[in-house]
Structure formats: C-alpha cells, structure tokens
Scaffold this motif. Structure first.
Motif, PDB file in Angstrom:
ATOM      1  N   TYR A  65       0.817  -1.216   0.000  1.00 57.41           N
ATOM      2  CA  TYR A  65       0.000   0.000   0.000  1.00 57.41           C
ATOM      3  C   TYR A  65       0.854   1.270   0.000  1.00 57.41           C
ATOM      4  O   TYR A  65       0.503   2.258  -0.655  1.00 57.41           O
ATOM      5  CB  TYR A  65      -0.940   0.002   1.208  1.00 57.41           C
ATOM      6  N   THR A  91       0.526   3.778  -3.110  1.00 51.67           N
ATOM      7  CA  THR A  91       0.018   5.128  -2.852  1.00 51.67           C
ATOM      8  C   THR A  91       0.929   6.164  -3.492  1.00 51.67           C
ATOM      9  O   THR A  91       0.461   7.127  -4.124  1.00 51.67           O
ATOM     10  CB  THR A  91      -0.098   5.384  -1.339  1.00 51.67           C
ATOM     11  N   PRO A 149      -8.135   1.686   0.420  1.00 54.06           N
ATOM     12  CA  PRO A 149      -7.178   2.313   1.335  1.00 54.06           C
ATOM     13  C   PRO A 149      -6.238   3.291   0.645  1.00 54.06           C
ATOM     14  O   PRO A 149      -5.851   4.309   1.240  1.00 54.06           O
ATOM     15  CB  PRO A 149      -6.425   1.109   1.913  1.00 54.06           C
ATOM     16  N   ARG A 170      -6.091   7.307   1.606  1.00 50.01           N
ATOM     17  CA  ARG A 170      -4.839   7.987   1.977  1.00 50.01           C
ATOM     18  C   ARG A 170      -4.644   9.252   1.146  1.00 50.01           C
ATOM     19  O   ARG A 170      -4.266  10.307   1.682  1.00 50.01           O
ATOM     20  CB  ARG A 170      -3.649   7.055   1.762  1.00 50.01           C
ATOM     21  N   GLU A 230      -7.238   2.195   7.616  1.00 52.13           N
ATOM     22  CA  GLU A 230      -7.059   3.606   7.281  1.00 52.13           C
ATOM     23  C   GLU A 230      -8.143   4.457   7.938  1.00 52.13           C
ATOM     24  O   GLU A 230      -8.535   5.495   7.403  1.00 52.13           O
ATOM     25  CB  GLU A 230      -7.084   3.781   5.755  1.00 52.13           C
ATOM     26  N   ALA A 262      -6.917   8.030   8.588  1.00 54.51           N
ATOM     27  CA  ALA A 262      -6.878   8.811   7.351  1.00 54.51           C
ATOM     28  C   ALA A 262      -8.286   9.167   6.892  1.00 54.51           C
ATOM     29  O   ALA A 262      -8.548  10.284   6.441  1.00 54.51           O
ATOM     30  CB  ALA A 262      -6.137   8.033   6.266  1.00 54.51           C
TER      31      ALA A 262
END
Length: 234
Positions: free
Chosen positions: A45, A49, A72, A76, A168, A171
C-alpha cells in the motif's frame, strides 16, 4: 461542457482490464482514466500510494475512485486533500480490513488463507462466481479467464495480505471532500460492515446500494456510473 477527470484505481488484479464498460458509461460527463498497477509483489500500500500520487491530475478537477483493494490507497490520497479533488468514491471497498458476510474470524485470517491457497489453480468458474455471482455468464467467464492468465500469483497473495491487515480509519477521518460509497447487495466478499465502519467514522458519507455483486463496476456499469454522475454532477 468540459469533462471532469475520474481517476480509477482498480481492484486486486491491478489491471483495470474488466472496467471498459464502466469507463464508457462514465462519458461524456467524466473522462475516466484507469491507473494500472505494476505487477510486482514487492509493492504494498505504501508504494502503490506513491505510485498513484505521482499520477494525480494537476490541470483539471477530478474524482478519485477506489475499487475494492484500492480503497485504502484512495483514502490515503484524499486525506491529504490534493488540489483539484472534487470527491471520493469507494466501490465494494473498505477503510479497515474487510470480511465476507457471515465471517466470524479475524479478517487477518483471510490474508493467511491467501498465502496457502494455490491461486493459479483455482477454477475460473469459481473465481467468477465469487466476484460476479448470478452475473457470471459466459461473456464474463471468458473475460475473467483472460485477466487471470496474466496475473502473478505472488502479487495477488501479497495484495490479499495487505488488504487483510489494512486500517485507514485515521486517514478516513481527515477526508474533507464528499464521499460516495457504492455497495452491491449481493457482494460475497465485502460485507455491509465495511460501509457501516465508514459511516461511523465519516457520518457525512453517502451510500448507494445496487442490485449487484462484488464486481459492481463490471456487472452494473451503467447504474454505477449514473450514481456517481448524480453525486458529483457538474
């Protein structure tokens, strides 16, 4: 009318090869652009990202859509409030590790199952039935088979492990743009608990339920696109 960009982050396969009907259904209001992930088991991840962040549009407003595994990542990025972000869509996805309807064990067990499951030997018909349910007709069986043949089992196992431990929530609480959650009533992989967790964390989030499976953008492309257009009409 100038089309708004829709940056589409695909599910666990990372290819977006099954999303052509949805991309077409988003036109002309939205210019849907699929971010195709490298087929690399080392990219978790964090790395994905960064990969997506480097591809955010800088010259026009956009909506960010995270399908399933990519939720996720989308959360983010939305939490960082990038310039031009008009909205966030999560489809059959999650902020915290999901589990199927009726699953009573910790979600992390699903990641463990993924490490021992001979993914490349699972019959396509079984995979399609899980992802598509009653919508797994001959056309979708053939298209699913073609995509599965291109995937590295090690990459899929790594993504299953990542999804099974994701959280998350923090976030998600920092997301300021409108959030639309698309949920299939016949989803056999991500239970309603994932939406309920998102709603509890971000009460202003909206949910649209469609009569469809986990592969909602595939089986219900037109209806999913219509829901997004209504939520973020320009």
């Amino acid at each position: 009318m100038i089309a708004v960009r829709c940056l589409l982050l695909p599910g666990m396969d990372g290819t977006g090869e099954l999303l052509g009907d949805f991309v077409a259904a988003m036109a002309p209001e939205f210019d849907a652009d699929i971010v195709r992930y490298p087929d690399d088991a080392a990219l978790g991840y964090d790395e994905l990202t960064d990969y997506v962040r480097a591809r955010l549009p800088h010259d026009q407003p956009f909506v960010l859509l995270g399908e399933s595994f990519s939720g996720p990542i989308a959360i983010r990025i939305a939490a960082a409030r990038p310039a031009g972000l008009r909205g966030l869509v999560l489809c059959a996805s999650f902020a915290r590790a999901p589990s199927p309807p009726g699953w009573l064990l910790p979600a992390s067990w699903l990641g463990w199952i993924g490490t021992v499951l001979p993914i490349d030997r699972v019959p396509t018909r079984l995979t399609a039935a899980t992802m598509l349910g009653a919508w797994a007709d001959d056309k979708w069986l053939a298209r699913t088979r073609e995509v599965l043949a291109t995937l590295d089992p090690a990459t899929i196992r790594a993504r299953m492990r990542a999804g099974s431990t994701a959280d998350e929530t923090a976030a998600l609480s920092r997301v300021a743009c409108p959030l639309l959650y698309l949920r299939g009533r016949q989803d056999r992989l991500v239970s309603r608990r994932s939406w309920e967790h998102i709603r509890a964390t971000l009460p202003q989030a909206k949910c649209v339920e469609l009569d469809g499976p986990h592969f909602l953008l595939q089986a219900k492309a037109v209806e999913a696109a219509a829901a997004i257009k209504l939520a973020f009409e320009t």
